[in-house]
Design a protein around this motif. Structure first.
Motif, PDB file in Angstrom:
ATOM      1  N   THR A 180       9.102 -67.536  18.685  1.00  0.00           N
ATOM      2  CA  THR A 180      10.183 -67.455  19.654  1.00  0.00           C
ATOM      3  C   THR A 180       9.970 -66.274  20.602  1.00  0.00           C
ATOM      4  O   THR A 180       9.717 -65.158  20.147  1.00  0.00           O
ATOM      5  N   SER A 181      10.118 -66.531  21.900  1.00  0.00           N
ATOM      6  CA  SER A 181       9.952 -65.442  22.861  1.00  0.00           C
ATOM      7  C   SER A 181      11.276 -64.705  23.066  1.00  0.00           C
ATOM      8  O   SER A 181      12.345 -65.287  22.966  1.00  0.00           O
ATOM      9  N   SER A 182      11.137 -63.428  23.321  1.00  0.00           N
ATOM     10  CA  SER A 182      12.310 -62.639  23.682  1.00  0.00           C
ATOM     11  C   SER A 182      12.591 -62.881  25.165  1.00  0.00           C
ATOM     12  O   SER A 182      11.795 -63.494  25.865  1.00  0.00           O
ATOM     13  N   THR A 183      13.691 -62.387  25.627  1.00  0.00           N
ATOM     14  CA  THR A 183      13.981 -62.479  27.051  1.00  0.00           C
ATOM     15  C   THR A 183      13.047 -61.517  27.784  1.00  0.00           C
ATOM     16  O   THR A 183      12.961 -60.338  27.422  1.00  0.00           O
ATOM     17  N   ALA A 184      12.355 -62.020  28.764  1.00  0.00           N
ATOM     18  CA  ALA A 184      11.424 -61.178  29.518  1.00  0.00           C
ATOM     19  C   ALA A 184      12.204 -60.159  30.341  1.00  0.00           C
ATOM     20  O   ALA A 184      13.260 -60.479  30.882  1.00  0.00           O
ATOM     21  N   ASP A 195       9.200 -58.000  34.772  1.00  0.00           N
ATOM     22  CA  ASP A 195       8.084 -58.872  34.382  1.00  0.00           C
ATOM     23  C   ASP A 195       6.839 -58.102  33.959  1.00  0.00           C
ATOM     24  O   ASP A 195       5.720 -58.488  34.271  1.00  0.00           O
ATOM     25  N   THR A 250      13.314 -57.902  33.500  1.00  0.00           N
ATOM     26  CA  THR A 250      13.405 -58.298  34.904  1.00  0.00           C
ATOM     27  C   THR A 250      12.217 -57.821  35.725  1.00  0.00           C
ATOM     28  O   THR A 250      11.890 -58.422  36.737  1.00  0.00           O
ATOM     29  N   ILE A 294       6.234 -59.258  27.451  1.00  0.00           N
ATOM     30  CA  ILE A 294       7.091 -60.105  26.623  1.00  0.00           C
ATOM     31  C   ILE A 294       6.788 -59.861  25.148  1.00  0.00           C
ATOM     32  O   ILE A 294       5.740 -59.314  24.807  1.00  0.00           O
TER      33      ILE A 294
END
Length: 176
Positions: A65-69, A73, A71, A76
């Motif tokens: 599962t990826s975390s929220t990137a 960028d 802002t 991740i």
């Protein structure tokens, strides 16, 4: 008196030999622990994370599962579905040009000890502390510092070592 000196000398040699053998055995146990599991990259379904801002990519297991990137960028993190304490992450940052950075004599530059499959040299550091084990890859190219890390709790680190190592090997930087 000569017999006592011979016995003492023999005792020291036996002690040194035993200490050497003990050290070698301890090292072998540590190395065996890092490679004990049978890792088969072909048995894992992979996805590839690609960072468009800094131009790097690395594979990760498709069920993680990826975390929220963030802002900005810059990278991740991905977490294992079986164990939320196991994660891999990649990020990058701009470095100041060498002429602007002040000289720091107390900081030693670490020589590259690792090459990715792409042939990019970097520094790979493995640390296993009381609570956390980590493998961190650092690459520097064109004033950008690229970082990748795999982490788990220290008791399970040997179970993830080969997975982490494989992903570090597959880390890629886009050719500019």
């Amino acid at each position: 008196m000569a017999t006592a000196n011979k016995n003492c000398s023999l005792g020291r040699r036996i002690y040194r030999f035993a200490a050497s053998v003990s050290g070698i055995i301890a090292l072998l146990i540590i190395l065996w622990g890092c490679t004990a599991n049978n890792f088969n990259a072909g048995a894992i379904a992979w996805k590839t994370y690609t960072n468009s801002r800094y131009g790097f990519e690395f594979p990760y297991p498709s069920n993680w599962t990826s975390s929220t990137a963030p802002t900005n960028d810059d990278g991740i993190a991905f977490t294992s579905p079986q164990n939320k304490t196991v994660e891999i992450r990649g990020w990058a940052s701009q470095q100041l040009p060498d002429s602007i950075v002040t000289e720091q004599k107390s900081v030693k530059k670490i020589k590259p000890n690792f090459k990715t499959a792409q042939g990019v040299p970097g520094v790979l550091v493995v640390e296993v502390a009381q609570g956390i084990g980590s493998m961190t890859l650092t690459l520097t190219q064109s004033q950008v510092k690229y970082s990748w890390q795999g982490r788990s709790n220290s008791q399970e680190f040997q179970d993830y070592y080969r997975l982490f190592y494989y992903i570090a090997q597959q880390y890629r930087i886009s050719k500019s």
